[in-house]
Scaffold this active site. Structure first.
Site, mmCIF file in Angstrom:
data_model
loop_
_atom_site.group_PDB
_atom_site.id
_atom_site.type_symbol
_atom_site.label_atom_id
_atom_site.label_comp_id
_atom_site.label_asym_id
_atom_site.label_seq_id
_atom_site.Cartn_x
_atom_site.Cartn_y
_atom_site.Cartn_z
ATOM 1 N N LYS A 232 -1.942 -14.982 -8.190
ATOM 2 C CA LYS A 232 -1.301 -13.633 -8.759
ATOM 3 C C LYS A 232 0.142 -13.544 -8.159
ATOM 4 C CE LYS A 232 -3.304 -10.865 -5.135
ATOM 5 N NZ LYS A 232 -2.091 -10.567 -4.108
ATOM 6 N N ASP B 13 -7.161 -12.664 -0.856
ATOM 7 C CA ASP B 13 -5.903 -13.256 -0.350
ATOM 8 C C ASP B 13 -6.144 -13.512 1.227
ATOM 9 O OD1 ASP B 13 -4.870 -12.226 -2.436
ATOM 10 O OD2 ASP B 13 -2.988 -11.019 -1.644
ATOM 11 N N ASP C 39 -2.058 -14.605 -3.166
ATOM 12 C CA ASP C 39 -0.640 -14.342 -3.395
ATOM 13 C C ASP C 39 0.210 -15.532 -3.648
ATOM 14 O OD1 ASP C 39 0.320 -11.773 -3.365
ATOM 15 O OD2 ASP C 39 1.378 -12.069 -1.470
ATOM 16 N N HIS D 188 3.659 -16.467 -4.524
ATOM 17 C CA HIS D 188 5.140 -16.356 -4.814
ATOM 18 C C HIS D 188 6.077 -17.170 -5.072
ATOM 19 C CE1 HIS D 188 3.733 -11.925 -4.026
ATOM 20 N NE2 HIS D 188 3.751 -12.282 -2.775
ATOM 21 N N CYS E 236 -3.472 -4.974 -1.290
ATOM 22 C CA CYS E 236 -4.118 -5.891 -2.552
ATOM 23 C C CYS E 236 -5.510 -5.584 -2.647
ATOM 24 C CB CYS E 236 -3.835 -7.377 -2.144
ATOM 25 S SG CYS E 236 -2.317 -7.776 -2.623
ATOM 26 N N HIS F 166 6.634 -14.407 2.172
ATOM 27 C CA HIS F 166 5.124 -14.961 2.566
ATOM 28 C C HIS F 166 4.429 -15.411 1.395
ATOM 29 C CE1 HIS F 166 5.013 -10.799 0.687
ATOM 30 N NE2 HIS F 166 3.716 -11.458 0.228
#
Ligand code: VGL
Ligand code: ZN
Length: 201
Positions: free
Chosen positions: A102, A16, A58, A60, A141, A77
């Site tokens: 992810k 990340d 990440d 999202h 993470c 974020h």
């Protein structure tokens, strides 16, 4: 800490290293930028040996359950396909790095790069038995990726110099490192990785 010698079953996992987790980002980790140079050094070591490099991100949706508007703990974020979700421009990821996205489903959070992804299968397909984990954030993470790596049966090296913590509570990062080590992760210093020339076939 002990020196490690890279071998042909090693891989690097960079967690990340995204704009939103760096200072100035939506969920900026204090001093997060300090890990860029150490991680670039690790990338170079693994690349020199022709070893695989995996980079998680990440990723999202706008209405992700971890966001405050949905009752989650974080400000929005790393929204997929936005500038904040991009890897740091200073990160020297090679073109053939494998990107693992992810936490890309609205209703499910996933701190671990193994959670809901093909990472374990892809590591096994490449013959990887040992992973070295670095990146952001130590207490979320990175911690969850490391504990899953160990549970999946991968020997796991951690490089504390190449990670930083969110530290919602002071000491969270320190405690996360202790937990990783208690589970079996092996901490090494940056200068101890790949110290000798190796017989990588
Ligand atoms: C992370 C908080 C929220 C991380 C991701 O990458 O450590 N932390 N989402
Ligand atoms: Zn997140």
């Amino acid at each position: 800490m002990s020196a490690i010698h890279l071998d042909k079953d090693d891989a690097l996992l960079v967690i990340d290293m995204q704009v939103d987790f760096l200072p100035g980002g939506a969920l900026g980790v204090a001093a997060g930028h300090e890990v860029i140079a150490p991680i670039n050094h690790l990338i170079e070591l693994y690349r020199e040996q022709g070893l695989p490099i995996f980079a998680s991100r990440d990723w999202h949706p706008t209405n992700h359950c971890s966001f405050a508007e949905q009752g989650g703990p974080w400000p929005p974020h790393c929204v997929a396909n936005t500038p904040g979700a991009e890897f740091s421009a200073e990160l020297a990821l090679p073109d053939d790095a494998v990107v693992i996205s992810k936490a890309d489903t609205a209703g499910v959070d996933a701190y671990s790069a193994f959670n809901g992804t093909t990472l374990a299968a892809r590591l096994r397909a490449r013959g990887v038995n040992r992973v070295t984990v670095c990146g952001l954030a130590t207490d979320y993470c990175v911690l969850n990726t490391v504990t899953d790596a160990l549970e999946e049966g991968f020997a796991t090296i951690i490089v504390p110099e190449a990670m930083r913590a969110v530290d919602v509570e002071a000491g969270d990062g320190r405690r996360a490192l202790d937990r990783m080590v208690a589970r079996g992760a092996v901490p090494v210093r940056l200068g101890e990785v790949g110290m000798t020339a190796l017989s990588v076939a």
